[in-house]
Design an enzyme around this catalytic site. Structure first.
Site, PDB file in Angstrom:
ATOM      1  N   GLU A  12      -5.180 -40.865 -22.404  1.00 43.27           N
ATOM      2  CA  GLU A  12      -4.087 -41.614 -21.727  1.00 43.27           C
ATOM      3  C   GLU A  12      -4.480 -43.010 -21.215  1.00 43.27           C
ATOM      4  O   GLU A  12      -4.506 -43.394 -19.944  1.00 43.27           O
ATOM      5  CB  GLU A  12      -3.310 -40.980 -20.587  1.00 43.27           C
ATOM      6  CG  GLU A  12      -2.577 -39.888 -21.020  1.00 43.27           C
ATOM      7  CD  GLU A  12      -1.622 -39.266 -19.984  1.00 43.27           C
ATOM      8  OE1 GLU A  12      -1.671 -39.722 -18.537  1.00 43.27           O
ATOM      9  OE2 GLU A  12      -0.875 -38.498 -20.293  1.00 43.27           O
ATOM     10  N   GLU A  16      -0.578 -32.391 -24.503  1.00 48.00           N
ATOM     11  CA  GLU A  16       0.073 -32.322 -23.118  1.00 48.00           C
ATOM     12  C   GLU A  16       1.497 -32.325 -23.138  1.00 48.00           C
ATOM     13  O   GLU A  16       2.048 -33.246 -23.935  1.00 48.00           O
ATOM     14  CB  GLU A  16      -0.268 -33.400 -22.098  1.00 48.00           C
ATOM     15  CG  GLU A  16      -1.814 -33.073 -21.566  1.00 48.00           C
ATOM     16  CD  GLU A  16      -2.246 -34.085 -20.652  1.00 48.00           C
ATOM     17  OE1 GLU A  16      -1.206 -34.482 -19.560  1.00 48.00           O
ATOM     18  OE2 GLU A  16      -3.274 -34.459 -20.284  1.00 48.00           O
TER      19      GLU A  16
HETATM   20  C1  FCB Z   1      -0.840 -36.525 -17.477  1.00 48.16           C
HETATM   21  C2  FCB Z   1      -2.410 -36.436 -17.101  1.00 48.16           C
HETATM   22  C3  FCB Z   1      -2.510 -35.110 -16.628  1.00 48.16           C
HETATM   23  C4  FCB Z   1      -1.775 -34.454 -15.624  1.00 48.16           C
HETATM   24  C5  FCB Z   1      -0.220 -34.628 -16.113  1.00 48.16           C
HETATM   25  C6  FCB Z   1       0.917 -34.101 -15.300  1.00 48.16           C
HETATM   26  O1  FCB Z   1      -0.536 -38.091 -17.125  1.00 48.16           O
HETATM   27  O2  FCB Z   1      -3.144 -36.465 -18.307  1.00 48.16           O
HETATM   28  O3  FCB Z   1      -3.862 -35.062 -16.044  1.00 48.16           O
HETATM   29  O4  FCB Z   1      -1.818 -35.133 -14.430  1.00 48.16           O
HETATM   30  O5  FCB Z   1       0.060 -36.045 -16.511  1.00 48.16           O
END
Ligand code: FCB
Length: 421
Positions: A143, A330
């Site tokens: 990210e 994610e």
């Molecule tokens: C993302 C992050 C992860 C976690 C999620 C909820 O931005 O990569 O570490 O905090 O959000």
């Protein structure tokens, strides 16, 4: 399923670990990662949980300051720790997917300094040498946009800066670090894959008058990073926007973009929600704001739940960037229900359905790792925000598999999406 080192490990002084930029960063919650899920000590128990949940892959990150406590001196005990962890995963039949940088930066380093790129390349090379025989899939950096936005523009994440120019410079160095790591892997192995994990959000204008800002913000959040990594260029419209705010981007040197686009075997997509955009000339630095639909269902963090936008995002990636394989690295929700978390089950079903829909439209999705295995340290927001499929009672360190964990396990075992009962 996924986790990251700083969010679960605790044991910040164990086995020669050096400090990271997060160790003493006091976010708005006041919580710290000193204990977190005590994973550094309880990792065997946690891997057993993973195995009980029937998943075939696990995404986790290595804490850079355990391997190189001051950013350059090597600490063998840190290397040994992840060695054992990887071996145990393989014994359990779970494929490791390793993230090299999930925000755990050795305290002496700083992403606004170009030298950090080379420190990262050395760290990445050392990891490929130590674990490359057993790790088939690597993610370089997690990210970039969030690190830039929260770490360097808004000061809400470590290192807590508020400087637009330094922010876009840090983002450039993070992209360059990715490219350098890819080169290091390619120089060593042909049998392992490497990719990047971006925070991506599909954009929608609130009304016709907001089309320009929706496209502009898409440049800021998505295209800046995707174009660099996949096309080897920064988008002109966004470059102009940045330069209007911070002056010439003269830290971008000849050859940098070729390095950044050194080649991805896949793109990692971190998806949480869409962005609904409205023009607002009063709002700096770009004259837009994110609004939300009052009717939309929400997580307990107030984030809109918008699964169908995930299909749009995946189809768009294929349409604009070709057939690059996509790993959903994610996706998850802050939902404070346990152990009967029916809302998380519905969240999972909706989002997995959206992924299947994209696959049926021909998008090459190669995997999905839910965020997260267990409740953990949610950065500046601390322990109140729960994203886990497993509940953690922080007072007793007792773990309880939530209903969503059982539901996910059923899907993983059957390798088929079942509607919740
Ligand atoms: C993302 C992050 C992860 C976690 C999620 C909820 O931005 O990569 O570490 O905090 O959000």
């Amino acid at each position: 399923m996924g986790t990251s080192a700083f969010q679960i490990e605790g044991a910040l002084d164990a086995d020669g670990r050096g400090p990271s930029i997060w160790d003493r960063f006091a976010g708005e919650s006041g919580d710290t990662g000193a204990v977190a899920c005590d994973h550094y000590n309880r990792w065997r128990e946690h891997l057993d949980l993973l195995s009980q949940l029937g998943v075939n892959a696990y995404r986790f990150s290595i804490a850079w300051p355990r391997l190189f406590p001051d950013g350059s001196r090597r600490e063998q005990r840190g290397f040994d720790h992840y060695d054992r962890l990887i071996d145990r995963l393989l014994e359990l039949g779970v494929t490791p997917i390793v993230t090299l940088y999930h925000w755990c930066l050795p305290q002496p380093l700083d992403w606004t300094e170009r030298d950090t790129v080379e420190r990262f390349a050395e760290y990445a090379a050392a990891c490929f040498d130590a674990y490359g025989d057993r790790v088939p899939r690597w993610i370089t950096i997690n990210e970039h946009w969030i690190v830039m936005l929260l770490g360097y523009q808004l000061g809400l994440h470590a290192p807590g800066r508020r400087d637009h120019r330094r922010a876009v410079e840090a983002a450039h160095n993070l992209l360059l670090a990715h490219g350098r790591a890819v080169q290091e892997l390619r120089a060593r192995r042909r049998d392992a894959q490497v990719g990047i994990a971006f925070a991506l959000a599909p954009h929608y204008p609130e009304s016709d008058a907001d089309r320009d800002v929706a496209w502009g913000s898409d440049g800021y959040v998505n295209r800046w990073f995707l174009d660099a990594a996949l096309k080897g260029s920064y988008p002109d419209d966004m470059r102009e926007r940045w330069e209007a705010v911070v002056g010439p981007l003269d830290f971008v040197r000849d050859g940098d973009l070729e390095t950044i686009a050194a080649g991805n075997d896949f793109v990692g997509v971190n998806y949480y929600a869409r962005r609904l955009m409205r023009a607002n000339p009063e709002r700096g630095p770009f004259g837009w704001e994110v609004v939300s639909d009052p009717e939309a269902p929400r997580t307990d963090a107030g984030t809109e739940i918008t699964p169908l936008a995930l299909t749009d995002l995946l189809v768009r990636l294929r349409d604009d960037y070709g057939d690059v394989p996509i790993l959903i690295t994610e996706n998850g929700a802050c939902i404070d229900e346990a152990p009967h978390d029916e809302r998380r089950i519905r969240f999972l079903y909706g989002h997995l359905w959206a992924v299947l829909d994209a696959i049926e439209q021909g998008v090459p999705v190669i995997g999905y790792t839910h965020w997260s295995l267990m409740d953990n340290f949610e950065w500046a927001l601390g322990y109140a925000q729960r994203f886990g499929l497993v509940h953690v009672d922080y007072a007793t360190q007792r773990r309880t598999i939530k209903d969503s964990g059982r539901y996910y396990a059923g899907i993983a075992r059957a390798n088929a999406l079942e509607a919740p009962a």
